[in-house]
Design a protein around this motif. Structure first.
Motif, short mmCIF file in Angstrom:
data_model
loop_
_atom_site.label_atom_id
_atom_site.label_comp_id
_atom_site.label_asym_id
_atom_site.label_seq_id
_atom_site.Cartn_x
_atom_site.Cartn_y
_atom_site.Cartn_z
N LEU A 230 0.84 -1.20 0.00
CA LEU A 230 0.00 0.00 0.00
C LEU A 230 0.87 1.25 0.00
O LEU A 230 1.98 1.25 0.55
CB LEU A 230 -0.92 0.00 1.22
CG LEU A 230 -1.77 -1.25 1.43
CD1 LEU A 230 -2.65 -1.10 2.64
CD2 LEU A 230 -2.61 -1.55 0.21
N SER A 231 0.36 2.31 -0.60
CA SER A 231 1.13 3.55 -0.71
C SER A 231 1.34 4.22 0.63
O SER A 231 2.24 5.03 0.80
CB SER A 231 0.45 4.51 -1.68
OG SER A 231 -0.88 4.80 -1.25
N SER A 232 0.51 3.90 1.61
CA SER A 232 0.64 4.52 2.94
C SER A 232 -0.02 3.63 3.98
O SER A 232 -0.98 2.91 3.69
CB SER A 232 0.00 5.91 2.96
OG SER A 232 0.08 6.49 4.25
N SER A 233 0.49 3.68 5.20
CA SER A 233 -0.12 2.93 6.31
C SER A 233 -1.04 3.80 7.13
O SER A 233 -1.67 3.31 8.07
CB SER A 233 0.98 2.34 7.20
OG SER A 233 1.78 3.38 7.74
N THR A 234 -1.14 5.09 6.79
CA THR A 234 -2.04 6.01 7.48
C THR A 234 -2.69 6.95 6.47
O THR A 234 -2.07 7.35 5.49
CB THR A 234 -1.30 6.86 8.54
OG1 THR A 234 -0.28 7.63 7.89
CG2 THR A 234 -0.68 5.99 9.62
#
Length: 212
Positions: free
Chosen positions: A42-46
């Motif tokens: 994923l491009s970000s975890s948040t």
């Protein structure tokens, strides 16, 4: 020893050696090596939404495979994800949209969004700040005279939250026409009419209506 018998024994030994040699080649040729497992990143975890934003995008990137199935296993009830499942081929994007009516005003909501692909789970922490909702009036003043004896205004709720309201004060010569509702979710109208029988003839009166 019989020369013919010796040639038979030699031929037998040569044949056994050939069988052992080719048999060994077959065993070596049957060995296989497996490559790295497919991986979905994923491009970000948040993902954080401030009080003014309600939409965002999340990128899925696939490694070590041509395609991989995935799905949303868990999400907050105030978050819409589109699409919520599919097959990623190389790279794909998810659209995230917050429904602020599902979050209590004046709070910060923070919950996980979980995606599964095969046996792997990826978690994204999604946070949304929702300010305390306010009532807005379409006007803060109006003028009534002998030719114009009524007027109206619109009450609107900020961010679409349901807000209870009440008229705390009004002059006795003003009649308020409204629905039976004492709360507003989006917007509603309210009208006012002057009761001239409660005003001295020729008088000029100024007063206020308090809505809270």
């Amino acid at each position: 020893m019989n020369p013919l018998r010796g040639r038979e024994i030699s031929s037998t030994l040569v044949l056994l050696s050939a069988l052992l040699l080719f048999g060994g080649c077959d065993i070596v040729g049957s060995e296989t090596k497996s490559g790295p497992d497919p991986s979905l990143e994923l491009s970000s975890s948040t993902v954080t939404f401030d009080e003014y934003t309600t939409e965002a995008r999340l990128t899925l990137v696939l490694y070590n495979s041509d395609s991989l199935s995935w799905s949303v296993a868990e999400r907050p009830n105030w978050l819409h994800v589109a699409p919520d499942n599919g097959v990623v081929r190389g790279r794909d994007q998810l659209s995230l949209r917050v429904d602020t009516t599902q979050i209590v005003g004046g709070t910060v909501a923070s919950e996980p969004l979980i995606l599964t692909s095969g046996e792997k789970k990826d978690t994204v922490r999604v946070t949304k700040e929702v300010p305390r909702p306010l009532l807005h009036l379409s006007t803060t003043s109006f003028h009534l005279d002998e030719l114009r004896r009524s007027d109206s205004l619109t009450i609107e709720s900020e961010y679409g939250h349901e807000i209870p309201w009440t008229i705390q004060h009004k002059p006795k010569w003003i009649t308020v026409h409204q629905s039976d509702s004492t709360s507003v979710t989006a917007s509603m109208s309210m009208s006012f009419t002057v009761d001239e029988s409660l005003l001295p003839y020729g008088s000029d009166n100024s007063n206020q209506i308090d809505i809270r």
